[in-house]
Design an enzyme around this catalytic site. Structure first.
Site, PDB file in Angstrom:
ATOM      1  N   ASN A   9       0.882  -1.170   0.000  1.00  7.68           N
ATOM      2  CA  ASN A   9       0.000   0.000   0.000  1.00  7.68           C
ATOM      3  C   ASN A   9       0.919   1.219   0.000  1.00  7.68           C
ATOM      4  O   ASN A   9       1.506   1.554   1.019  1.00  7.68           O
ATOM      5  CB  ASN A   9      -0.886  -0.042   1.254  1.00  7.68           C
ATOM      6  CG  ASN A   9      -1.694   1.227   1.424  1.00  7.68           C
ATOM      7  OD1 ASN A   9      -1.761   2.069   0.530  1.00  7.68           O
ATOM      8  ND2 ASN A   9      -2.324   1.373   2.593  1.00  7.68           N
ATOM      9  N   TRP A  10       1.028   1.831  -1.185  1.00 11.08           N
ATOM     10  CA  TRP A  10       1.972   2.952  -1.316  1.00 11.08           C
ATOM     11  C   TRP A  10       1.434   4.245  -0.710  1.00 11.08           C
ATOM     12  O   TRP A  10       2.158   5.230  -0.644  1.00 11.08           O
ATOM     13  CB  TRP A  10       2.332   3.162  -2.792  1.00 11.08           C
ATOM     14  CG  TRP A  10       3.343   2.186  -3.297  1.00 11.08           C
ATOM     15  CD1 TRP A  10       4.042   1.261  -2.575  1.00 11.08           C
ATOM     16  CD2 TRP A  10       3.796   2.051  -4.661  1.00 11.08           C
ATOM     17  NE1 TRP A  10       4.899   0.561  -3.397  1.00 11.08           N
ATOM     18  CE2 TRP A  10       4.768   1.023  -4.674  1.00 11.08           C
ATOM     19  CE3 TRP A  10       3.474   2.692  -5.859  1.00 11.08           C
ATOM     20  CZ2 TRP A  10       5.421   0.630  -5.842  1.00 11.08           C
ATOM     21  CZ3 TRP A  10       4.130   2.300  -7.031  1.00 11.08           C
ATOM     22  CH2 TRP A  10       5.085   1.277  -7.020  1.00 11.08           C
ATOM     23  N   LYS A  11       0.155   4.256  -0.349  1.00  8.59           N
ATOM     24  CA  LYS A  11      -0.452   5.467   0.242  1.00  8.59           C
ATOM     25  C   LYS A  11      -0.164   6.680  -0.656  1.00  8.59           C
ATOM     26  O   LYS A  11      -0.109   6.526  -1.876  1.00  8.59           O
ATOM     27  CB  LYS A  11       0.045   5.654   1.689  1.00  8.59           C
ATOM     28  CG  LYS A  11      -0.171   4.383   2.513  1.00  8.59           C
ATOM     29  CD  LYS A  11       0.008   4.582   3.987  1.00  8.59           C
ATOM     30  CE  LYS A  11      -0.207   3.246   4.697  1.00  8.59           C
ATOM     31  NZ  LYS A  11      -0.123   3.329   6.138  1.00  8.59           N
ATOM     32  N   HIS A  93      -9.590   1.192   4.747  1.00  6.62           N
ATOM     33  CA  HIS A  93      -8.297   1.334   5.436  1.00  6.62           C
ATOM     34  C   HIS A  93      -8.486   2.257   6.642  1.00  6.62           C
ATOM     35  O   HIS A  93      -9.294   3.182   6.596  1.00  6.62           O
ATOM     36  CB  HIS A  93      -7.251   1.910   4.479  1.00  6.62           C
ATOM     37  CG  HIS A  93      -5.880   1.893   5.068  1.00  6.62           C
ATOM     38  ND1 HIS A  93      -5.435   2.886   5.914  1.00  6.62           N
ATOM     39  CD2 HIS A  93      -4.872   0.986   4.983  1.00  6.62           C
ATOM     40  CE1 HIS A  93      -4.203   2.581   6.307  1.00  6.62           C
ATOM     41  NE2 HIS A  93      -3.841   1.442   5.756  1.00  6.62           N
ATOM     42  N   GLU A  95      -6.845   4.641   7.718  1.00 10.90           N
ATOM     43  CA  GLU A  95      -6.677   6.082   7.431  1.00 10.90           C
ATOM     44  C   GLU A  95      -7.941   6.651   6.782  1.00 10.90           C
ATOM     45  O   GLU A  95      -8.303   7.800   7.014  1.00 10.90           O
ATOM     46  CB  GLU A  95      -5.427   6.296   6.562  1.00 10.90           C
ATOM     47  CG  GLU A  95      -4.165   6.115   7.404  1.00 10.90           C
ATOM     48  CD  GLU A  95      -2.976   5.514   6.686  1.00 10.90           C
ATOM     49  OE1 GLU A  95      -2.922   5.545   5.440  1.00 10.90           O
ATOM     50  OE2 GLU A  95      -2.074   5.001   7.384  1.00 10.90           O
ATOM     51  N   GLU A 165      -5.630  -5.118  10.438  1.00 12.32           N
ATOM     52  CA  GLU A 165      -4.613  -4.098  10.687  1.00 12.32           C
ATOM     53  C   GLU A 165      -4.925  -3.353  11.988  1.00 12.32           C
ATOM     54  O   GLU A 165      -5.738  -2.429  11.996  1.00 12.32           O
ATOM     55  CB  GLU A 165      -4.586  -3.088   9.537  1.00 12.32           C
ATOM     56  CG  GLU A 165      -4.228  -3.704   8.206  1.00 12.32           C
ATOM     57  CD  GLU A 165      -3.621  -2.663   7.274  1.00 12.32           C
ATOM     58  OE1 GLU A 165      -2.472  -2.883   6.847  1.00 12.32           O
ATOM     59  OE2 GLU A 165      -4.259  -1.651   6.992  1.00 12.32           O
ATOM     60  N   GLY A 171       2.216   2.128  10.696  1.00 10.82           N
ATOM     61  CA  GLY A 171       3.162   3.227  10.539  1.00 10.82           C
ATOM     62  C   GLY A 171       3.887   3.613  11.821  1.00 10.82           C
ATOM     63  O   GLY A 171       4.541   4.650  11.884  1.00 10.82           O
ATOM     64  N   SER A 211       3.207  -2.268  10.334  1.00 10.76           N
ATOM     65  CA  SER A 211       4.655  -2.312  10.575  1.00 10.76           C
ATOM     66  C   SER A 211       5.295  -3.652  10.186  1.00 10.76           C
ATOM     67  O   SER A 211       6.216  -4.121  10.857  1.00 10.76           O
ATOM     68  CB  SER A 211       4.981  -1.941  12.024  1.00 10.76           C
ATOM     69  OG  SER A 211       4.567  -0.605  12.282  1.00 10.76           O
ATOM     70  N   GLY A 232       2.695  -1.219   4.262  1.00 10.91           N
ATOM     71  CA  GLY A 232       2.719   0.202   3.930  1.00 10.91           C
ATOM     72  C   GLY A 232       4.137   0.684   3.682  1.00 10.91           C
ATOM     73  O   GLY A 232       4.724   0.439   2.633  1.00 10.91           O
ATOM     74  N   GLY A 233       4.712   1.354   4.672  1.00  7.94           N
ATOM     75  CA  GLY A 233       6.031   1.984   4.537  1.00  7.94           C
ATOM     76  C   GLY A 233       7.089   1.092   3.901  1.00  7.94           C
ATOM     77  O   GLY A 233       7.846   1.540   3.020  1.00  7.94           O
TER      78      GLY A 233
HETATM   79  P1  PGA Z   1       2.669   0.181   7.641  1.00  2.90           P
HETATM   80  O1  PGA Z   1       1.207   0.415   7.034  1.00  2.90           O
HETATM   81  O2  PGA Z   1       3.204  -1.082   7.040  1.00  2.90           O
HETATM   82  O3  PGA Z   1       3.449   1.406   7.197  1.00  2.90           O
HETATM   83  O4  PGA Z   1       2.517   0.084   9.105  1.00  2.90           O
HETATM   84  C1  PGA Z   1       0.339  -0.662   6.822  1.00  2.90           C
HETATM   85  C2  PGA Z   1      -0.934  -0.207   6.180  1.00  2.90           C
HETATM   86  O5  PGA Z   1      -1.376   0.929   6.462  1.00  2.90           O
HETATM   87  O6  PGA Z   1      -1.534  -0.923   5.359  1.00  2.90           O
END
Ligand code: PGA
Length: 247
Positions: A9-11, A93, A95, A165, A171, A211, A232-233
């Site tokens: 997930n590149w956000k 998600h 967010e 999640e 994050g 994470s 994500g990251g």
């Molecule tokens: P993260 O994000 O790996 O940066 O913790 C995961 C996600 O939001 O899907």
């Protein structure tokens, strides 16, 4: 047997040029892996990524709207995502839930629309730190799963992916203990068995997210209920993400 599925997930990261470069590299690095791999890129990069004609790395979006088309300024439809080569779409998600105030009802409409149009939703569920401390983790994921899937027919269920999640692990660098995540995911699967059947529940892939890094992915993948990860990251760097896929 469920095929393991690891999605990035590149956000809100990467210009078109950066996305193309990372996707090309990733495609090379994960060739031959038995894991299904996808990147969920920003809308602006999807057409260019699709034009690369990648064979191993699949494409997903990070959100969509539930209507077919119309006066919904700033929104993107399922047909638009299919048109630029998406197979998956992340829905609900944390967010989106927390920053953009999306609720279960809205997320459910998106899930139903995605499935009706032929996109595979990655439905995200998970508790906040406050909810975890209050012992509400299982209640939260059961409710979000049940409401998110309301009206989804048994024939469509196997194409749904669920991502567990925990919000406090996203994050933050602080990840959920793998055995704990396995237990919550088992509870999600039990919910699917109650809503549908044990047989169908066994077909649904449930990822862990929060994470995930090259150094901890194996712990999660060793758990019997965990079928993959939403990253994500650590998915932003092609080499790092490839090493997660090659856990
Ligand atoms: P993260 O994000 O790996 O940066 O913790 C995961 C996600 O939001 O899907």
């Amino acid at each position: 047997m469920r095929t393991p599925f690891i999605a990035g997930n590149w956000k809100m990261h990467k210009t078109v040029g950066e996305a193309v470069e990372a996707a090309r590299k990733l495609e090379e690095l994960v060739q031959g892996s038995p894991v299904e791999v996808a990147i969920c890129a920003p809308f602006t990069s999807l057409a260019a990524l699709s034009a690369l004609g990648l064979s191993k790395v699949k494409l997903g979006a990070q959100n969509m709207y539930w209507a077919d088309q119309g006066a919904f300024t700033g929104e993107i439809s399922a047909a638009m995502l299919l048109d630029v080569g998406c197979e998956y779409v992340i829905l609900g998600h944390s967010e989106r839930r927390h920053i953009f105030k999306e609720d279960d009802e809205l997320i459910n409409k998106k899930v139903l629309q995605a499935l009706q149009k032929g996109l595979k939703p990655i439905l995200c569920v998970g508790e906040t730190l406050e909810e975890r401390r209050a012992g509400q983790t299982e209640n939260v994921v059961v409710t979000q799963t049940t409401r998110g899937l309301a009206g989804v027919g048994a024939d469509k269920l196997p194409t749904v992916v669920i991502a567990y999640e925990p919000v406090w692990a996203i994050g933050t660098g602080e990840y959920c203990d793998a055995a704990d995540a396995n237990q919550v995911i088992a509870r999600i699967r039990q919910t699917l068995a109650e809503l549908y059947s044990e047989e169908l529940a066994q077909q649904v892939r449930i990822q862990y997210g929060g994470s995930v890094k090259p150094g901890n992915i194996r712990e999660f993948m060793e758990q019997p209920e965990i079928d993959g990860a939403l990253v994500g990251g650590a998915s932003l760097d092609a080499e790092g993400f490839a090493s997660i896929v090659r856990y």
